[in-house]
Design a protein around this motif. Structure first.
Motif, PDB file in Angstrom:
ATOM      1  N   PHE A  25      27.835  33.181  42.827  1.00 53.03           N
ATOM      2  CA  PHE A  25      28.805  34.254  43.052  1.00 53.03           C
ATOM      3  C   PHE A  25      28.395  35.417  42.167  1.00 53.03           C
ATOM      4  CE2 PHE A  25      31.235  30.349  43.820  1.00 53.03           C
ATOM      5  CZ  PHE A  25      31.782  30.620  45.062  1.00 53.03           C
ATOM      6  N   MET A  26      28.367  36.614  42.735  1.00 48.11           N
ATOM      7  CA  MET A  26      28.066  37.797  41.931  1.00 48.11           C
ATOM      8  C   MET A  26      28.694  39.028  42.566  1.00 48.11           C
ATOM      9  SD  MET A  26      24.023  38.176  42.599  1.00 48.11           S
ATOM     10  CE  MET A  26      23.338  38.058  44.214  1.00 48.11           C
ATOM     11  N   GLY A  27      28.911  40.021  41.748  1.00 52.08           N
ATOM     12  CA  GLY A  27      29.499  41.266  42.219  1.00 52.08           C
ATOM     13  C   GLY A  27      30.889  41.483  41.650  1.00 52.08           C
ATOM     14  N   GLU A  28      31.373  42.718  41.832  1.00 49.66           N
ATOM     15  CA  GLU A  28      32.685  43.131  41.335  1.00 49.66           C
ATOM     16  C   GLU A  28      33.422  43.847  42.458  1.00 49.66           C
ATOM     17  OE1 GLU A  28      34.211  46.497  38.208  1.00 49.66           O
ATOM     18  OE2 GLU A  28      32.593  45.182  37.516  1.00 49.66           O
ATOM     19  N   TYR A  29      34.660  43.433  42.698  1.00 52.05           N
ATOM     20  CA  TYR A  29      35.438  43.970  43.820  1.00 52.05           C
ATOM     21  C   TYR A  29      36.848  44.311  43.350  1.00 52.05           C
ATOM     22  CZ  TYR A  29      31.575  41.796  46.258  1.00 52.05           C
ATOM     23  OH  TYR A  29      30.316  41.441  46.660  1.00 52.05           O
ATOM     24  N   GLN A  30      37.352  45.451  43.813  1.00 51.97           N
ATOM     25  CA  GLN A  30      38.702  45.904  43.462  1.00 51.97           C
ATOM     26  C   GLN A  30      39.647  45.566  44.610  1.00 51.97           C
ATOM     27  OE1 GLN A  30      39.272  48.238  40.649  1.00 51.97           O
ATOM     28  NE2 GLN A  30      37.175  47.963  39.976  1.00 51.97           N
ATOM     29  N   HIS A  31      40.769  44.913  44.282  1.00 52.10           N
ATOM     30  CA  HIS A  31      41.800  44.588  45.266  1.00 52.10           C
ATOM     31  C   HIS A  31      43.156  44.695  44.601  1.00 52.10           C
ATOM     32  CE1 HIS A  31      39.200  43.319  48.550  1.00 52.10           C
ATOM     33  NE2 HIS A  31      38.449  42.696  47.659  1.00 52.10           N
ATOM     34  N   GLU A 123      49.457  42.387  37.944  1.00 53.56           N
ATOM     35  CA  GLU A 123      50.620  43.115  38.428  1.00 53.56           C
ATOM     36  C   GLU A 123      50.334  43.790  39.757  1.00 53.56           C
ATOM     37  OE1 GLU A 123      51.894  45.625  35.238  1.00 53.56           O
ATOM     38  OE2 GLU A 123      52.411  43.914  33.953  1.00 53.56           O
ATOM     39  N   LYS A 124      49.387  44.673  39.803  1.00 53.85           N
ATOM     40  CA  LYS A 124      49.066  45.376  41.052  1.00 53.85           C
ATOM     41  C   LYS A 124      47.549  45.406  41.275  1.00 53.85           C
ATOM     42  CE  LYS A 124      50.109  47.970  44.638  1.00 53.85           C
ATOM     43  NZ  LYS A 124      50.498  47.298  45.844  1.00 53.85           N
ATOM     44  N   ASP A 125      46.866  46.205  40.480  1.00 56.51           N
ATOM     45  CA  ASP A 125      45.423  46.378  40.651  1.00 56.51           C
ATOM     46  C   ASP A 125      44.664  45.230  39.975  1.00 56.51           C
ATOM     47  OD1 ASP A 125      45.769  48.746  42.041  1.00 56.51           O
ATOM     48  OD2 ASP A 125      45.810  49.932  40.204  1.00 56.51           O
ATOM     49  N   CYS A 126      43.762  44.618  40.734  1.00 56.17           N
ATOM     50  CA  CYS A 126      42.995  43.472  40.246  1.00 56.17           C
ATOM     51  C   CYS A 126      41.507  43.708  40.461  1.00 56.17           C
ATOM     52  CB  CYS A 126      43.393  42.205  40.996  1.00 56.17           C
ATOM     53  SG  CYS A 126      45.122  41.757  40.797  1.00 56.17           S
ATOM     54  N   VAL A 127      40.719  42.971  39.716  1.00 56.76           N
ATOM     55  CA  VAL A 127      39.275  42.966  39.882  1.00 56.76           C
ATOM     56  C   VAL A 127      38.864  41.515  40.087  1.00 56.76           C
ATOM     57  CG1 VAL A 127      37.047  43.525  38.827  1.00 56.76           C
ATOM     58  CG2 VAL A 127      39.023  44.985  38.387  1.00 56.76           C
ATOM     59  N   ASN A 133      28.675  30.293  39.116  1.00 55.95           N
ATOM     60  CA  ASN A 133      29.247  29.158  39.846  1.00 55.95           C
ATOM     61  C   ASN A 133      30.754  29.261  40.058  1.00 55.95           C
ATOM     62  OD1 ASN A 133      30.031  28.739  37.171  1.00 55.95           O
ATOM     63  ND2 ASN A 133      29.843  26.523  37.329  1.00 55.95           N
ATOM     64  N   ARG A 134      31.355  30.371  39.634  1.00 55.19           N
ATOM     65  CA  ARG A 134      32.794  30.555  39.797  1.00 55.19           C
ATOM     66  C   ARG A 134      33.112  32.022  40.086  1.00 55.19           C
ATOM     67  NH1 ARG A 134      32.166  30.323  34.279  1.00 55.19           N
ATOM     68  NH2 ARG A 134      32.851  32.231  33.227  1.00 55.19           N
ATOM     69  N   VAL A 135      34.356  32.242  40.475  1.00 53.08           N
ATOM     70  CA  VAL A 135      34.898  33.580  40.673  1.00 53.08           C
ATOM     71  C   VAL A 135      35.950  33.770  39.593  1.00 53.08           C
ATOM     72  CG1 VAL A 135      36.267  35.018  42.256  1.00 53.08           C
ATOM     73  CG2 VAL A 135      34.455  33.529  43.160  1.00 53.08           C
ATOM     74  N   GLU A 136      36.083  34.984  39.082  1.00 52.70           N
ATOM     75  CA  GLU A 136      37.141  35.283  38.126  1.00 52.70           C
ATOM     76  C   GLU A 136      38.029  36.380  38.690  1.00 52.70           C
ATOM     77  OE1 GLU A 136      34.704  34.141  34.043  1.00 52.70           O
ATOM     78  OE2 GLU A 136      35.370  36.218  34.304  1.00 52.70           O
ATOM     79  N   ILE A 137      39.326  36.260  38.408  1.00 53.10           N
ATOM     80  CA  ILE A 137      40.312  37.255  38.823  1.00 53.10           C
ATOM     81  C   ILE A 137      40.915  37.855  37.559  1.00 53.10           C
ATOM     82  CG2 ILE A 137      42.466  37.680  40.066  1.00 53.10           C
ATOM     83  CD1 ILE A 137      41.775  35.163  41.779  1.00 53.10           C
ATOM     84  N   TRP A 138      40.825  39.171  37.451  1.00 47.10           N
ATOM     85  CA  TRP A 138      41.295  39.908  36.282  1.00 47.10           C
ATOM     86  C   TRP A 138      42.301  40.978  36.698  1.00 47.10           C
ATOM     87  CZ3 TRP A 138      39.186  39.718  31.154  1.00 47.10           C
ATOM     88  CH2 TRP A 138      38.099  38.850  31.002  1.00 47.10           C
ATOM     89  N   SER A 139      43.221  41.317  35.797  1.00 45.76           N
ATOM     90  CA  SER A 139      43.980  42.549  36.001  1.00 45.76           C
ATOM     91  C   SER A 139      42.982  43.674  35.756  1.00 45.76           C
ATOM     92  CB  SER A 139      45.165  42.645  35.035  1.00 45.76           C
ATOM     93  OG  SER A 139      44.745  43.057  33.759  1.00 45.76           O
ATOM     94  N   LYS A 140      43.124  44.756  36.473  1.00 48.79           N
ATOM     95  CA  LYS A 140      42.164  45.858  36.338  1.00 48.79           C
ATOM     96  C   LYS A 140      42.122  46.370  34.899  1.00 48.79           C
ATOM     97  CE  LYS A 140      40.760  50.281  38.226  1.00 48.79           C
ATOM     98  NZ  LYS A 140      41.066  51.383  39.141  1.00 48.79           N
TER      99      LYS A 140
END
Length: 168
Positions: A25-31, A123-127, A133-140
């Motif tokens: 897994f690689m890359g950075e995405y805003q959602h 809360e709202k904006d996430c990265v 080998n994993r995905v991470e979910i962060w607050s922006k």
């Protein structure tokens, strides 16, 4: 001068391609996370995560997302930790108590339970980032703060990795 080359095919076809894809897994995405606690998982990650996967508390106030194959490996490692050590018990509790099995809805979203959203301050904006080998979910906000601090000390971090026989 005639040269002959031989190629030994260990695996071929679609199964090999999918299995090889699952490990990276690689890359950075805003959602954005919606009012119902749903977050879009980037399309590039969906196939590699598989039909069901695990989301749990991560380190540095983010969430870790593991495909089932990686989760099983981690689970075995955690089970092997010495039960008599309080740090091992604490770490295992931390990981397993927050873990939840997820699957994507038709729009490619997952529901993030409140306890996990609170841990990662979502809360709202996430990265959503890929980390091998994993995905991470962060607050922006948390990701930008962490990323900036890490970037400032990147050279120092790289020098310390030499101790692990790592070279770029």
């Amino acid at each position: 001068m005639k040269r002959e080359f031989y190629i030994i095919v260990v695996e071929s076809g679609v199964k090999w391609w999918k299995r090889g894809e699952r490990g990276m897994f690689m890359g950075e995405y805003q959602h954005s996370i919606d009012d119902k606690g749903r977050l879009i998982i980037p399309a590039k990650f969906r196939d590699a995560l598989g039909p069901t996967f695990i989301v749990t508390r991560g380190l540095d106030q983010c969430l870790f997302v593991y495909p089932m194959s990686e989760w099983k490996v981690l689970e075995q490692k955690l089970k092997a930790l010495p039960l008599m050590k309080s740090d091992a018990r604490a770490f295992t509790r931390f990981f397993f108590s927050g873990a939840t099995e997820c699957e994507l809805d038709k729009q490619g979203r997952i529901h993030i339970p409140k306890i996990l959203a609170d841990h990662a301050k979502l809360e709202k904006d996430c990265v959503v980032i890929g980390v091998s080998n994993r995905v991470e979910i962060w607050s922006k906000q948390m990701w930008e703060s962490y990323s900036q601090a890490s970037e400032e000390s990147f050279n120092e971090i790289a020098e310390k990795l030499v101790d692990f026989d790592f070279d770029l």
